[in-house]
Design an enzyme around this catalytic site. Structure first.
Site, short mmCIF file in Angstrom:
data_model
loop_
_atom_site.label_atom_id
_atom_site.label_comp_id
_atom_site.label_asym_id
_atom_site.label_seq_id
_atom_site.Cartn_x
_atom_site.Cartn_y
_atom_site.Cartn_z
N LYS A 94 0.84 -1.21 0.00
CA LYS A 94 0.00 0.00 0.00
C LYS A 94 0.87 1.25 0.00
O LYS A 94 0.64 2.18 -0.77
CB LYS A 94 -0.90 0.00 1.24
CG LYS A 94 -1.61 1.32 1.46
CD LYS A 94 -2.47 1.32 2.71
CE LYS A 94 -1.75 1.75 3.96
NZ LYS A 94 -1.56 3.20 4.13
N ASN A 95 1.88 1.26 0.86
CA ASN A 95 2.67 2.48 1.02
C ASN A 95 3.60 2.76 -0.16
O ASN A 95 4.19 3.84 -0.23
CB ASN A 95 3.50 2.43 2.32
CG ASN A 95 2.62 2.67 3.54
OD1 ASN A 95 1.42 2.92 3.41
ND2 ASN A 95 3.22 2.57 4.72
N ASP A 148 5.15 0.72 11.84
CA ASP A 148 3.93 0.09 11.33
C ASP A 148 3.78 -1.37 11.77
O ASP A 148 2.77 -2.01 11.47
CB ASP A 148 3.89 0.17 9.79
CG ASP A 148 3.52 1.56 9.30
OD1 ASP A 148 3.15 2.41 10.14
OD2 ASP A 148 3.60 1.80 8.08
N ARG A 163 1.00 14.47 13.45
CA ARG A 163 1.35 14.32 12.04
C ARG A 163 1.33 15.63 11.25
O ARG A 163 0.50 15.82 10.36
CB ARG A 163 0.47 13.26 11.38
CG ARG A 163 0.55 11.94 12.09
CD ARG A 163 -0.14 10.84 11.36
NE ARG A 163 0.68 10.25 10.31
CZ ARG A 163 0.34 9.19 9.61
NH1 ARG A 163 -0.79 8.60 9.83
NH2 ARG A 163 1.13 8.70 8.69
N ARG A 174 -8.65 -0.50 4.76
CA ARG A 174 -7.78 0.51 4.16
C ARG A 174 -6.42 -0.09 3.78
O ARG A 174 -5.78 0.39 2.85
CB ARG A 174 -7.53 1.65 5.16
CG ARG A 174 -8.73 2.54 5.37
CD ARG A 174 -8.32 3.76 6.18
NE ARG A 174 -7.05 4.28 5.71
CZ ARG A 174 -6.13 4.86 6.49
NH1 ARG A 174 -6.33 4.98 7.76
NH2 ARG A 174 -5.01 5.30 5.97
N CYS A 191 -4.77 8.16 9.80
CA CYS A 191 -4.87 7.47 11.10
C CYS A 191 -4.60 8.45 12.24
O CYS A 191 -3.71 9.30 12.15
CB CYS A 191 -3.85 6.34 11.18
SG CYS A 191 -4.32 4.88 10.27
#
Ligand code: UD1
Length: 431
Positions: free
Chosen positions: A22-23, A316, A131, A408, A126
């Site tokens: 995903k990233n 993560d 952030r 997600r 999230c």
């Protein structure tokens, strides 16, 4: 809202195909804005975040085409998508679209580099800390953009085009490095990035940009140099496998016991995490098909970890590792250094019987021989999957609420676990 029901206590045995990351997929898709030609991405995971980003790109004028399935394709084969940003029709990324996913803020770099302007809502994503985007904006300013913040939007302007510059990150930032790579590729002249993120997803984006005609050297190390070009062209690129998904299932097997082949997973993408899992008692072997993870009986040994940028232990995987340590034979300390508020899973793990004490950025986890199923609430993407891992090892039934967080970032989670003998099912909310 859908829920997931898990009845724990069985070991995992079988094969889990690892999806595209995903990233990596998200910044690669965003890079399509840099060229009027077609960018084809292969091995793109089927995830809610990918769909959401497609909507955002569509709003800027990107045509999206998904290749159909081929005879003999595995149900887990990644998608091939064609992204065509022939004409950018809108340089605004509105709040309604961007607020749901932090990575969508990164569209600011290619829009600005190609069109000389961008208006992008401050991001969401999230809830794992404040952030900020100060470092991303610093990148754009260093490359000559004028930045203003108005009504929750960042207004970026570089009507005469971006110019190369020196960027020295005070803190390692993945998104900041992606932003710098995309913006500097179309800036005039030379850019030097110091203290760049070394994450494999950054290297994957740089590799794709090079295929598109960018001149980049040093990606994957902390110093990256870019010589700007006037335009980029189309390319075809394969998204690298998801190291976080692989590490997640490795934690699951280390906790439940069993023997699973993580098909397509690569050890070089998880250097420290695999060492740590071995120290807990899991056996991990590299094979031609992927990583084979097993634990045949024996207690789970407690191991202390501290999260750090790549090649350190990934933030993560912190929540998933905490789930594993909740079942260890002794006490471990888990220190989170990347995000200040990334312990939302602690109170939910406690519902399953985990004993975890928080002291600032350290979680002290006192392992228990048996966790017990309970209703729990998913709070963010990685936290949710830590609850799934703990539930797989717990006695009895767990219901995980708010599973949209899982959708997600984890492709076909229930199917992949069911195929390895787990009792996992989705309880769908009637439409
Ligand atoms: C990416 C990943 C996320 C992962 C994180 C760290 C994606 C889509 N997301 O997020 O899964 O957890 O890297 O590996 O790839 N920071 C600032 N100012 C900024 C930007 C960041 O202070 O302008 C701080 C952050 O608050 C955090 C640290 O830098 O403390 C690292 O964040 P960063 O690497 O930027 O995370 P993301 O790119 O958002």
């Amino acid at each position: 809202m859908d829920r997931i029901r898990i009845v724990g206590g069985s070991p995992l045995n079988g094969i889990i195909p690892i999806s595209g990351a995903k990233n990596a997929a998200l910044p690669l898709m965003i890079a399509s804005l840099l060229t009027p030609e077609t960018l084809t991405l292969e091995n793109v995971p089927r995830l809610a975040d990918v769909n959401q980003l497609n909507r955002i790109l569509g709003n800027h004028g990107v045509d999206y085409r998904l290749e159909g399935k081929r005879v003999g394709d595995s149900p887990y084969a990644g998608q091939t998508i064609h992204l065509d940003a022939k004409t950018i029709v809108d340089t605004t990324a509105p709040y309604e679209l961007v607020s749901r996913m932090r990575a969508s803020f990164w569209v600011i770099a290619p829009l600005l580099a190609r069109m000389g302007e961008a208006k992008v809502s401050l991001p969401g994503g999230c809830a794992i800390g404040t952030r900020p985007v100060d470092l991303l904006l610093m990148v754009l300013e260093k490359l000559g953009a004028n930045i203003e913040i108005e009504g929750g939007y960042v207004l970026a302007d570089a009507k005469k085009g971006l110019v190369g510059g020196e960027i020295d990150f005070a803190k390692v930032t993945v998104g900041g490095t992606h932003t710098a790579l995309m913006a500097a590729s179309l800036a005039k002249g030379h850019t030097l990035i110091k203290n760049a993120a070394c994450e494999p997803e950054v290297k994957d984006l740089a590799d794709c940009l090079v295929k598109m005609g960018a001149k980049i050297s040093g990606a994957g190390t902390s110093t990256i140099e870019i010589e700007g070009v006037t335009s980029l062209h189309g390319a075809r690129h394969d998204v690298l496998p998801d190291r976080i998904e692989a590490g997640t299932y490795a934690c699951a097997v280390a906790m439940t016991g069993g023997d699973v082949l993580l098909a397509g997973a690569r050890a070089d993408l998880l250097p420290l995490a695999l060492d740590v899992l071995r120290q807990t008692g899991a056996q991990i072997d590299e094979t031609a098909q992927g990583l084979r993870v097993s634990r045949k009986g024996g207690k789970i040994r407690p191991v202390d970890v501290t999260t750090a940028p790549f090649p350190g232990f990934p933030t993560d995987l912190q929540a998933q590792f905490m789930a594993l340590m909740s079942g260890a034979d002794g006490t471990s300390r888990i220190t989170e250094t990347i995000f200040e508020n990334r312990f939302m899973h602690v109170q939910e793990l406690a519902r399953l019987g985990a004993r975890i004490k928080l002291e600032g950025d350290v979680a002290i986890v006192e392992g228990r021989p048996k966790l017990k199923g309970a209703p729990v609430m998913a709070t963010d993407l990685r936290a949710s999957v830590s609850l799934v891992i703990a539930a797989l090892a717990a006695e009895g039934e767990t219901i995980v609420h708010r599973v949209y967080h899982l959708d997600r970032g984890f492709e076909q989670l229930e199917e992949k676990l069911q195929a390895c003998g787990a009792t996992v099912e989705r309880l769908r909310e009637p439409a």
